[in-house]
Scaffold this active site. Sequence first.
Site, PDB file in Angstrom:
ATOM      1  N   TRP A   1       0.845  -1.204   0.000  1.00  0.00           N
ATOM      2  CA  TRP A   1       0.000   0.000   0.000  1.00  0.00           C
ATOM      3  C   TRP A   1       0.878   1.250   0.000  1.00  0.00           C
ATOM      4  O   TRP A   1       0.565   2.237  -0.660  1.00  0.00           O
ATOM      5  CB  TRP A   1      -0.912  -0.004   1.241  1.00  0.00           C
ATOM      6  N   HIS A   2       1.984   1.186   0.755  1.00  0.00           N
ATOM      7  CA  HIS A   2       2.837   2.359   0.879  1.00  0.00           C
ATOM      8  C   HIS A   2       3.601   2.671  -0.404  1.00  0.00           C
ATOM      9  O   HIS A   2       3.986   3.820  -0.626  1.00  0.00           O
ATOM     10  CB  HIS A   2       3.813   2.180   2.043  1.00  0.00           C
ATOM     11  N   GLY A   3       3.858   1.685  -1.225  1.00  0.00           N
ATOM     12  CA  GLY A   3       4.563   1.985  -2.462  1.00  0.00           C
ATOM     13  C   GLY A   3       4.773   0.753  -3.302  1.00  0.00           C
ATOM     14  O   GLY A   3       4.872  -0.359  -2.783  1.00  0.00           O
TER      15      GLY A   3
END
Lengths: 104, 486
Positions: free
Chosen positions: B322-324
Amino acid sequence: MLDLTFYKDVFIVLILASALVLHSGAAACGFFVKKVELSKILNTGLTVLNILLHLFLIGFMMYRGVRLDEAVLVILISVFFHTLIYFVIHTLNEHRKKEGGDEA
Amino acid sequence: MTFNSWEFLLFYPAVALLYFVLPKKTKWIMLLIASYFFYMCYQAELVFLIVGTTLISWIASIIIEENDNKLIRRLCLTLTLVVCFGVLFFYKYFNFLSGSVTGLIEYFGGTPSSVELDLILPVGISFYTFQTLSYVIDVYRGDVKCERNFFFYALFVSFFPQLVAGPIERPNNLMPQLKEAHKFDYDNFVKGGKHMLVGFFKKVCVADYIAVFVNSVYNNADEASALGIIIATLLFAVQIYCDFSGYTDIAIGCARIMGIKLMKNFDHPYTATSVKEFWSRWHISLSSWFKDYLYIPLGGNRRGKARQIFNVMVVFLVSGLWHGAAWTFVIWGALHGVFQVIGTLTWKKRNALLGKMGFSEKSVGIVLLRRFMTVLLVSFAWLFFRANSMSDAAVLLKKLFSTGWGVGFTETLSAMGLTLTSIIMSVLLILTLFMVDKLLHYDDSPDGSAVLTRGGSFVYFIWIVMFVWAILLSKSMSGTFIYFQF
């Protein structure tokens, strides 16, 4: 490595110290003065003086040709100590409220 | 138009003023227009994505609520999940997946033709996708009543303070508040203003200042020394906290001035005594989202230890992704999962051992030791989060665990650009940050606005001065928020 010069200027240090004394006084008003109205007047008065003193400090540093990064550091030192005083008194107040609550 | 831009400093007061001046019925319409204007200042060409996601989830939620047929309800929910995650996947993960597959084929001696699309990552897509999905799932579960007014629902999805970097709001909290017509309230104004100032302080004065030293190490991984990596990683832990929690504080402050209370997103995360506790204090809106919509539906801790471990790992791997869209983020998430699993499995044994040694688990020394260990573990994981690529992360790790520091302390500091002035400034900023966070916490407590609140007005005045000076020092407010890329 020590590339600072502002602290050699006794006036800057004195103005900074005076501002901290004024701030301590303003913060202590809320803590020690029981009469709310008097506390408000004292607090406001000292705060206005403090603001004026800081404006003077900025002007004075410009007049003395203090480097920008040093001037920012002076203001940061002021921010730090002002926050510290406020933080200590606020924490004391929180404890006083808790103790009051416990006694009740 | 980021929060730390001159445009926003003109935009926000105008919106807040209009909000209080306009008649009750038109307040939310103005907020909707302002929110879309805010979004279009970033990426006007991708506004169709947020409109499309909003429209699909709104239609789906109506069908779900109006139908008693389980199959249709489930089909609708599944379709919404597929479409919303599909859009997110396409824009955020397509190139990552394609690159990974290409790399894998090349590794095994093949010669694949690279498929890389020229895609722009839509700002805030991960945030608004999760917010819309929480709404649809809540409607499906019967926890929330469906909103019949499309435009009002569109405001819930696009409410500008939290649109591009959270907090990821839940319909139960935000929607009723958006429906209310709030009047100007001095207490809200003061508290919201304080949140905004603290946010600006964290971002402009601390995060942007520290970023220079962090970048000097992470952007030159080949030349970094072990000591430099340690200092830069610890500084990055402070930087990312100030960057993201600073954004959240500004968002909370913006909404609070208009009478809307957004959820808390950070709660002194670096005081956590375990990685598990860290995640109940860091990015709370995302952690609780994963808990409610992924961990618990997967079975949580109700299906035995093995399944619990599996569930925790799934949640953290997804959280990493989700973060990257990069393997560094996947490893970062996996590390947190492993830390949490080991922590949970050994928790009782560690406490029993402490008891045998005559220590109480609540004694100050043990709590401090646990906090220190947690900060170390979390900071170690930040190394992967911040590294520019997997090869950079490998270089940094190799140097970190090689024997010797590489170069001396003074050389390391000067290589990072840290002079005595900047060291003093960094220390003062971090100490001030600690107090500022604590003071905000006091102000949030129910009786926090008592005796001394007015005494603090001067402190806030000083912060404004500091803020202006920081701008002068940096010449412009150009530092973007790290979490925007997610």
